[in-house]
Design a protein around this motif. Structure first.
Motif, PDB file in Angstrom:
ATOM      1  N   LEU A 150     -38.211  -1.114  93.089  1.00  0.00           N
ATOM      2  CA  LEU A 150     -36.760  -1.368  93.077  1.00  0.00           C
ATOM      3  C   LEU A 150     -36.478  -2.657  92.320  1.00  0.00           C
ATOM      4  CD1 LEU A 150     -36.961   0.476  95.771  1.00  0.00           C
ATOM      5  CD2 LEU A 150     -34.758  -0.597  96.299  1.00  0.00           C
ATOM      6  N   ALA A 151     -35.693  -2.543  91.243  1.00  0.00           N
ATOM      7  CA  ALA A 151     -35.411  -3.717  90.416  1.00  0.00           C
ATOM      8  C   ALA A 151     -33.917  -3.816  90.098  1.00  0.00           C
ATOM      9  CB  ALA A 151     -36.240  -3.655  89.130  1.00  0.00           C
ATOM     10  N   THR A 152     -33.093  -3.468  91.078  1.00  0.00           N
ATOM     11  CA  THR A 152     -31.634  -3.553  90.908  1.00  0.00           C
ATOM     12  C   THR A 152     -31.143  -4.925  91.390  1.00  0.00           C
ATOM     13  OG1 THR A 152     -31.168  -2.819  93.156  1.00  0.00           O
ATOM     14  CG2 THR A 152     -31.498  -1.101  91.497  1.00  0.00           C
ATOM     15  N   PRO A 153     -29.863  -5.261  91.172  1.00  0.00           N
ATOM     16  CA  PRO A 153     -29.301  -6.438  91.856  1.00  0.00           C
ATOM     17  C   PRO A 153     -29.506  -6.307  93.366  1.00  0.00           C
ATOM     18  CG  PRO A 153     -27.801  -5.706  90.131  1.00  0.00           C
ATOM     19  CD  PRO A 153     -28.901  -4.672  90.220  1.00  0.00           C
ATOM     20  N   VAL A 154     -29.579  -7.458  94.073  1.00  0.00           N
ATOM     21  CA  VAL A 154     -30.004  -7.411  95.482  1.00  0.00           C
ATOM     22  C   VAL A 154     -28.987  -6.775  96.420  1.00  0.00           C
ATOM     23  CG1 VAL A 154     -31.644  -9.307  95.249  1.00  0.00           C
ATOM     24  CG2 VAL A 154     -29.276  -9.815  95.934  1.00  0.00           C
ATOM     25  N   ASP A 155     -27.721  -6.660  95.997  1.00  0.00           N
ATOM     26  CA  ASP A 155     -26.760  -5.980  96.880  1.00  0.00           C
ATOM     27  C   ASP A 155     -27.026  -4.473  96.917  1.00  0.00           C
ATOM     28  OD1 ASP A 155     -25.963  -5.853  94.229  1.00  0.00           O
ATOM     29  OD2 ASP A 155     -23.821  -6.087  94.641  1.00  0.00           O
ATOM     30  N   ALA A 156     -27.301  -3.905  95.742  1.00  0.00           N
ATOM     31  CA  ALA A 156     -27.588  -2.467  95.677  1.00  0.00           C
ATOM     32  C   ALA A 156     -28.835  -2.110  96.480  1.00  0.00           C
ATOM     33  CB  ALA A 156     -27.747  -2.035  94.222  1.00  0.00           C
ATOM     34  N   MET A 157     -29.783  -3.048  96.562  1.00  0.00           N
ATOM     35  CA  MET A 157     -31.030  -2.759  97.284  1.00  0.00           C
ATOM     36  C   MET A 157     -30.799  -2.472  98.762  1.00  0.00           C
ATOM     37  SD  MET A 157     -33.913  -5.285  95.830  1.00  0.00           S
ATOM     38  CE  MET A 157     -34.290  -5.368  94.064  1.00  0.00           C
ATOM     39  N   LEU A 158     -29.777  -3.101  99.333  1.00  0.00           N
ATOM     40  CA  LEU A 158     -29.547  -2.952 100.773  1.00  0.00           C
ATOM     41  C   LEU A 158     -29.325  -1.489 101.161  1.00  0.00           C
ATOM     42  CD1 LEU A 158     -27.191  -6.014 101.490  1.00  0.00           C
ATOM     43  CD2 LEU A 158     -29.672  -5.856 101.815  1.00  0.00           C
ATOM     44  N   THR A 159     -28.699  -0.713 100.288  1.00  0.00           N
ATOM     45  CA  THR A 159     -28.538   0.719 100.589  1.00  0.00           C
ATOM     46  C   THR A 159     -29.654   1.554  99.975  1.00  0.00           C
ATOM     47  OG1 THR A 159     -26.973   0.810  98.743  1.00  0.00           O
ATOM     48  CG2 THR A 159     -26.031   0.704 100.937  1.00  0.00           C
ATOM     49  N   LEU A 160     -30.163   1.103  98.801  1.00  0.00           N
ATOM     50  CA  LEU A 160     -31.181   1.892  98.106  1.00  0.00           C
ATOM     51  C   LEU A 160     -32.511   1.936  98.834  1.00  0.00           C
ATOM     52  CD1 LEU A 160     -30.894   1.161  94.280  1.00  0.00           C
ATOM     53  CD2 LEU A 160     -31.159   3.418  95.339  1.00  0.00           C
ATOM     54  N   LEU A 161     -32.932   0.787  99.376  1.00  0.00           N
ATOM     55  CA  LEU A 161     -34.267   0.735  99.977  1.00  0.00           C
ATOM     56  C   LEU A 161     -34.417   1.716 101.152  1.00  0.00           C
ATOM     57  CD1 LEU A 161     -37.124  -0.390 100.127  1.00  0.00           C
ATOM     58  CD2 LEU A 161     -36.234  -2.334 101.429  1.00  0.00           C
ATOM     59  N   PRO A 162     -33.498   1.733 102.138  1.00  0.00           N
ATOM     60  CA  PRO A 162     -33.636   2.728 103.219  1.00  0.00           C
ATOM     61  C   PRO A 162     -33.591   4.168 102.682  1.00  0.00           C
ATOM     62  CG  PRO A 162     -31.877   1.133 103.719  1.00  0.00           C
ATOM     63  CD  PRO A 162     -32.355   0.826 102.354  1.00  0.00           C
ATOM     64  N   GLN A 163     -32.729   4.383 101.666  1.00  0.00           N
ATOM     65  CA  GLN A 163     -32.610   5.703 101.049  1.00  0.00           C
ATOM     66  C   GLN A 163     -33.954   6.140 100.439  1.00  0.00           C
ATOM     67  OE1 GLN A 163     -29.154   5.197  98.530  1.00  0.00           O
ATOM     68  NE2 GLN A 163     -29.277   7.337  97.825  1.00  0.00           N
ATOM     69  N   VAL A 164     -34.616   5.226  99.736  1.00  0.00           N
ATOM     70  CA  VAL A 164     -35.911   5.546  99.126  1.00  0.00           C
ATOM     71  C   VAL A 164     -36.963   5.781 100.203  1.00  0.00           C
ATOM     72  CG1 VAL A 164     -37.782   4.625  97.698  1.00  0.00           C
ATOM     73  CG2 VAL A 164     -35.405   4.367  96.949  1.00  0.00           C
ATOM     74  N   LEU A 165     -36.961   4.925 101.228  1.00  0.00           N
ATOM     75  CA  LEU A 165     -37.954   5.093 102.299  1.00  0.00           C
ATOM     76  C   LEU A 165     -37.755   6.430 103.030  1.00  0.00           C
ATOM     77  CD1 LEU A 165     -38.315   1.477 103.806  1.00  0.00           C
ATOM     78  CD2 LEU A 165     -39.900   2.708 102.297  1.00  0.00           C
ATOM     79  N   ASP A 166     -36.502   6.892 103.124  1.00  0.00           N
ATOM     80  CA  ASP A 166     -36.253   8.213 103.721  1.00  0.00           C
ATOM     81  C   ASP A 166     -36.916   9.325 102.898  1.00  0.00           C
ATOM     82  OD1 ASP A 166     -34.731   7.068 105.695  1.00  0.00           O
ATOM     83  OD2 ASP A 166     -32.793   7.573 104.783  1.00  0.00           O
ATOM     84  N   LEU A 167     -37.036   9.092 101.584  1.00  0.00           N
ATOM     85  CA  LEU A 167     -37.539  10.133 100.676  1.00  0.00           C
ATOM     86  C   LEU A 167     -39.057  10.174 100.557  1.00  0.00           C
ATOM     87  CD1 LEU A 167     -35.003   9.667  97.709  1.00  0.00           C
ATOM     88  CD2 LEU A 167     -35.174  11.726  99.159  1.00  0.00           C
ATOM     89  N   VAL A 168     -39.731   9.050 100.800  1.00  0.00           N
ATOM     90  CA  VAL A 168     -41.163   8.993 100.484  1.00  0.00           C
ATOM     91  C   VAL A 168     -42.019   9.699 101.521  1.00  0.00           C
ATOM     92  CG1 VAL A 168     -41.074   6.886  99.114  1.00  0.00           C
ATOM     93  CG2 VAL A 168     -41.490   6.731 101.585  1.00  0.00           C
ATOM     94  N   GLU A 169     -43.186  10.179 101.064  1.00  0.00           N
ATOM     95  CA  GLU A 169     -44.205  10.661 102.000  1.00  0.00           C
ATOM     96  C   GLU A 169     -45.308   9.605 102.089  1.00  0.00           C
ATOM     97  OE1 GLU A 169     -45.090  14.767 101.067  1.00  0.00           O
ATOM     98  OE2 GLU A 169     -42.948  15.145 100.825  1.00  0.00           O
TER      99      GLU A 169
END
Lengths: 279, 279
Positions: free
Chosen positions: A65-84
């Protein structure tokens, strides 16, 4: 290894160049909210292909994840929901708030918080450059909360560049970053405004500007889209350091008013001790 | 032309290299209060020979004062007492006080006040480098108080480097210098002290320092022997600019306290306008 990079700007794009060049990444997938950025990244050959978020995360072994840090707050949980079993890292400049949001996530172990300490005042895929990270410091934050295998993968990635790895907890990281990075940006923004406002009345003031001025205000070119989210998330530490910096300047001011140049001399001699750190 | 340079440090020594290299000076005489500096300057081939003040001034056609600005206050009248038809210039960073001391001197016409706007954070003859002044700006101050022939000689000298020549009066020069040079140094000294004091408690804080920090505190390596005399002579302007800079920082502080990140965003966007000036 197949690497997906979310946010192909200065940091994501520069990492893409380096990891492809040194062979750590065999294939790089770009993911970005802006199709224009993705098109630029393809034209500059920063990435091998672009994909939507879900697809890109599924296709990759390592997700950055290399976005601005505000976008990360929603992106990180979203990505973790997707990973195996993939490994996920972020490369943002602030950590406490981000880590608080995923402390309880079932996939927390597969995530490693990192901060490669390098950058420039430019942004976007066009700002990506080779060798940006060489021999700089990469911080792993709260690494004991990540699975040992995930940490090992991330260490290998940073060592491949090569970068020096340091471990800190989230509080120490955010405090240290306020001192060695965030306050420098605040100071540059303020200096630029001071001189730009004077220029409106005086004109031509910049004709005389030379190397010293350029280096102290260089960071004032930095994008508010990147920096406002950082100042928002690290507000308390930034305020503490800013207070201390204003106090130092106020001390100089009072010495000038009192014409106490002897004490001023001693303080400059103390400041010269920075030579010990900066070569 | 035979040129005598008084004060063979960063500026005097770098001028010596450049003027000898481009042929403007056929022979360079070094004059310095420190015999150690003169010996170094000879060993580095910055100068052709060293002489005592009286002898050097008599032997030269052009005399360049390149000492710290406090020493100039006594040196400049002394040199003007010694000259017959030679041209005398100084290359100091402040002008009002110096010019006030020689306004009535019978040889005032042979003196041209100048300020080549270039430098580094280092000092002494070992800091002298080629190309320091290339394509930078040289200011002539109150040039209408100097004899036209003297001004012509000095213009030729700066054009030989080549530098761009700008003319200002003493007040405008000292004010502009406070904005584009002196405040940058104050800001760097203060930033260095802020972080060095924190390091005493926290340690290891500099491990994370990267390019941004280095560029904003680079000037904090600068010598108090050069800068205290500048701050002393330009105290009033430096105080004005320092007040404005502290006000800008206090405005940022208050926006952080109020969490008014929208206004903060606008101010950073305004500061980005510095891109127009710095490439």
């Amino acid at each position: 290894m197949t690497v997906a990079i979310i946010g192909i700007g200065l940091i994501g794009g520069s990492l893409a160049i380096t990891l492809k060049e040194n062979g750590f990444a065999g294939h790089i997938i770009g993911i970005d909210a802006s199709q224009e950025n993705l098109d630029k990244a393809i034209r500059r050959r920063l990435i091998d292909e672009d994909m939507p978020l879900d697809e890109g995360v599924k296709a990759a072994e390592l997700i950055i994840l290399a976005t601005p840090v505000d976008a990360m707050l929603t992106l990180l949980p979203q990505v973790l929901d997707l990973v195996e079993d993939q490994v996920v890292i972020d490369v943002g400049s602030t950590k406490a708030e981000l880590l608080n949001t995923v402390d309880m996530h079932p996939k927390r172990g597969q995530y490693v918080a990192t901060h490669p300490m390098a950058g420039t005042e430019f942004s976007g895929p066009e700002a990506a450059i080779p060798n940006l990270f060489d021999h700089k410091c990469a911080v792993l934050i709260d690494a004991d909360r990540s699975a040992p295998d995930a940490v090992k993968t991330v260490q290998k990635m940073y060592e491949s560049i090569p970068m020096t790895i340091v471990e800190l907890d989230r509080e120490a990281h955010d405090l240290h970053s306020a001192y060695v990075s965030h306050i420098s940006h605040i100071s540059s923004f303020a200096l630029a405004l001071t001189v730009l406002e004077k220029e409106r009345d005086e004109g031509r003031i910049f004709e005389l500007a030379s190397g010293g001025f350029s280096s102290t205000v260089r960071l004032a070119k930095s994008s508010p889209n990147m920096w406002i989210p950082i100042f928002r998330q690290n507000r308390d530490h930034v305020l503490d350091v800013l207070d201390e910096h204003i106090n130092q300047l106020a001390r100089f001011r009072s010495l000038l008013i009192k014409k106490d140049f002897d004490t001023f001399y001693q303080l400059i001699a103390q400041a010269n001790d920075i030579k010990r750190i900066l070569r």
